[in-house]
Design a protein around this motif. Structure first.
Motif, PDB file in Angstrom:
ATOM      1  N   UNK A  90      48.991  -1.764  29.042  1.00 29.63           N
ATOM      2  CA  UNK A  90      47.763  -1.922  28.409  1.00 29.63           C
ATOM      3  C   UNK A  90      46.543  -1.000  28.780  1.00 29.63           C
ATOM      4  N   UNK A  91      46.469  -0.430  29.734  1.00 33.71           N
ATOM      5  CA  UNK A  91      45.139   0.312  29.924  1.00 33.71           C
ATOM      6  C   UNK A  91      45.535   1.976  30.386  1.00 33.71           C
ATOM      7  N   UNK A  92      46.602   2.434  30.217  1.00 31.55           N
ATOM      8  CA  UNK A  92      46.907   3.727  30.376  1.00 31.55           C
ATOM      9  C   UNK A  92      47.484   4.257  28.905  1.00 31.55           C
ATOM     10  N   UNK A  93      48.715   3.925  28.682  1.00 33.57           N
ATOM     11  CA  UNK A  93      49.558   4.462  27.680  1.00 33.57           C
ATOM     12  C   UNK A  93      48.929   4.294  26.247  1.00 33.57           C
ATOM     13  N   UNK A  94      48.010   3.481  26.255  1.00 36.47           N
ATOM     14  CA  UNK A  94      47.044   3.050  25.010  1.00 36.47           C
ATOM     15  C   UNK A  94      46.543   4.178  24.439  1.00 36.47           C
ATOM     16  N   UNK A  95      46.144   5.215  25.560  1.00 32.41           N
ATOM     17  CA  UNK A  95      45.098   6.159  24.913  1.00 32.41           C
ATOM     18  C   UNK A  95      45.637   7.645  25.585  1.00 32.41           C
ATOM     19  N   UNK A  96      46.534   7.346  26.443  1.00 28.82           N
ATOM     20  CA  UNK A  96      46.895   8.684  27.305  1.00 28.82           C
ATOM     21  C   UNK A  96      47.436   9.917  26.307  1.00 28.82           C
ATOM     22  N   UNK A  97      48.209   9.580  25.464  1.00 33.64           N
ATOM     23  CA  UNK A  97      48.704  10.629  24.303  1.00 33.64           C
ATOM     24  C   UNK A  97      47.574  11.058  23.684  1.00 33.64           C
ATOM     25  N   UNK A  98      46.644  10.449  23.083  1.00 33.61           N
ATOM     26  CA  UNK A  98      45.206  10.820  22.202  1.00 33.61           C
ATOM     27  C   UNK A  98      44.618  11.797  23.438  1.00 33.61           C
ATOM     28  N   UNK A  99      44.540  11.498  24.557  1.00 29.42           N
ATOM     29  CA  UNK A  99      43.916  12.331  25.464  1.00 29.42           C
ATOM     30  C   UNK A  99      44.523  13.600  25.685  1.00 29.42           C
ATOM     31  N   UNK A 100      45.580  13.598  25.933  1.00 31.75           N
ATOM     32  CA  UNK A 100      46.556  14.820  26.117  1.00 31.75           C
ATOM     33  C   UNK A 100      46.509  15.703  24.991  1.00 31.75           C
ATOM     34  N   UNK A 101      46.665  15.269  23.755  1.00 36.38           N
ATOM     35  CA  UNK A 101      46.533  16.292  22.679  1.00 36.38           C
ATOM     36  C   UNK A 101      45.465  16.699  22.558  1.00 36.38           C
ATOM     37  N   UNK A 102      44.249  16.219  22.692  1.00 37.18           N
ATOM     38  CA  UNK A 102      42.986  16.816  22.745  1.00 37.18           C
ATOM     39  C   UNK A 102      42.899  17.801  23.831  1.00 37.18           C
ATOM     40  N   UNK A 103      43.216  17.414  25.006  1.00 36.33           N
ATOM     41  CA  UNK A 103      42.975  18.312  26.443  1.00 36.33           C
ATOM     42  C   UNK A 103      43.823  19.463  26.176  1.00 36.33           C
ATOM     43  N   UNK A 104      45.213  19.452  25.639  1.00 37.76           N
ATOM     44  CA  UNK A 104      45.826  20.667  25.305  1.00 37.76           C
ATOM     45  C   UNK A 104      45.130  21.730  24.439  1.00 37.76           C
ATOM     46  N   UNK A 105      44.218  21.304  23.534  1.00 41.70           N
ATOM     47  CA  UNK A 105      43.385  22.366  22.882  1.00 41.70           C
ATOM     48  C   UNK A 105      42.679  23.232  23.652  1.00 41.70           C
ATOM     49  N   UNK A 106      42.236  22.717  25.094  1.00 50.79           N
ATOM     50  CA  UNK A 106      41.311  23.479  25.835  1.00 50.79           C
ATOM     51  C   UNK A 106      42.014  24.723  26.636  1.00 50.79           C
ATOM     52  N   UNK A 107      43.335  24.457  26.883  1.00 48.65           N
ATOM     53  CA  UNK A 107      43.793  25.039  28.345  1.00 48.65           C
ATOM     54  C   UNK A 107      44.218  26.507  27.844  1.00 48.65           C
ATOM     55  N   UNK A 108      44.072  27.356  28.665  1.00 53.45           N
ATOM     56  CA  UNK A 108      44.314  28.868  28.555  1.00 53.45           C
ATOM     57  C   UNK A 108      45.642  29.049  29.223  1.00 53.45           C
ATOM     58  N   UNK A 109      46.101  28.158  30.036  1.00 55.23           N
ATOM     59  CA  UNK A 109      47.541  28.209  30.890  1.00 55.23           C
ATOM     60  C   UNK A 109      48.338  27.213  30.516  1.00 55.23           C
ATOM     61  N   UNK A 110      49.429  27.202  31.169  1.00 63.83           N
ATOM     62  CA  UNK A 110      50.556  26.202  30.936  1.00 63.83           C
ATOM     63  C   UNK A 110      50.363  25.293  32.166  1.00 63.83           C
ATOM     64  N   UNK A 111      49.760  25.568  33.211  1.00 64.60           N
ATOM     65  CA  UNK A 111      49.690  24.585  34.492  1.00 64.60           C
ATOM     66  C   UNK A 111      49.431  23.143  34.126  1.00 64.60           C
ATOM     67  N   UNK A 112      48.149  22.908  33.348  1.00 65.73           N
ATOM     68  CA  UNK A 112      47.606  21.584  33.101  1.00 65.73           C
ATOM     69  C   UNK A 112      48.296  21.038  31.872  1.00 65.73           C
ATOM     70  N   UNK A 113      48.876  21.791  30.970  1.00 64.93           N
ATOM     71  CA  UNK A 113      49.917  21.545  29.983  1.00 64.93           C
ATOM     72  C   UNK A 113      51.017  20.542  30.719  1.00 64.93           C
ATOM     73  N   UNK A 114      51.552  21.281  31.796  1.00 63.49           N
ATOM     74  CA  UNK A 114      52.495  20.655  32.687  1.00 63.49           C
ATOM     75  C   UNK A 114      52.267  19.675  33.441  1.00 63.49           C
TER      76      UNK A 114
END
Length: 230
Positions: free
Chosen positions: A181-205
């Protein structure tokens, strides 16, 4: 008087819970501040194979982390710090949106900090006699939420070792509800947006490992609850 079999089972369950406690604590650290050189060197020397056996997303995420760290050099810490601040630190934006790890940003209509989701998380923390000591950072920061799961797992382990199965069940049920109820409800949206900014694969991992572990942990919690009910 408990039998040797029950004592042995309690020790096994407690060990699983202690492992969860440490893993969630490690995950929490990824989202709070950039990694130190010592942390990077320690991760580079870690074999993550044993953590990835049961969940493809975990395996994929650890593969990203491992392959990046194999090529580390004197500039790696700075490179990862830039990735961290551009995404989790909110220094860059995509279509006016920043990838800061707060539930309110993704679950509130305004897309701003300290909205209703923050209050809901605060209530959960308070109900479990916990509070965030860093008053400058809202409670619904992902790092605090993952740390909450770590604390609840540690409490469950202690409860089992003390023979308090009901208390252990409470901690596990609270954790399961919190993930759903408090993490999976938004985590994927956050991850999709965050992945737009990474220059490396570390934080994608890191994002893959986090989502994979959360989903795997829901099954782990169900298994632990079933074992406690036997």
């Amino acid at each position: 008087m408990p039998t040797k079999t029950k004592i042995a089972q309690a020790d096994i369950l407690a060990d699983v819970l202690k492992g969860r406690r440490e893993f969630y604590l490690a995950l929490a650290g990824f989202y709070f501040k950039p990694l130190t050189q010592e942390q990077i060197d320690a991760m580079a020397g870690t074999d993550f194979t044993e953590f990835a056996a049961d969940e493809p997303m975990l395996a994929d995420g650890f593969n990203d982390i491992t392959r990046f760290l194999r090529k580390r050099n004197t500039g790696t810490r700075q490179t990862l710090a830039v990735d961290f601040t551009s995404s989790f630190g909110g220094t860059e934006a995509y279509q006016g949106r920043v990838a800061v790890p707060y539930a309110s940003v993704y679950l509130s209509e305004e897309g701003l900090l300290s909205r209703a989701p923050r209050a809901e998380v605060f209530k959960v923390f308070s109900r479990n006699l916990l509070r965030v000591t860093d008053t400058s950072t809202p409670d619904d920061h992902l790092s605090f939420m993952l740390e909450f799961l770590s604390i609840m797992s540690g409490r469950a382990a202690e409860a089992i070792q003390d023979g308090q199965a009901a208390d252990a069940r409470h901690c596990l049920e609270e954790s399961r509800d919190f993930i759903n109820h408090h993490i999976l409800t938004w985590f994927m949206d956050f991850a999709t947006l965050a992945n737009r900014f990474f220059e490396t694969r570390f934080y994608r991992g890191v994002l893959k490992v986090t989502e994979g572990y959360l989903r795997l942990d829901l099954q782990t919690i169900d298994d632990l609850l079933e074992a406690l009910n036997e």
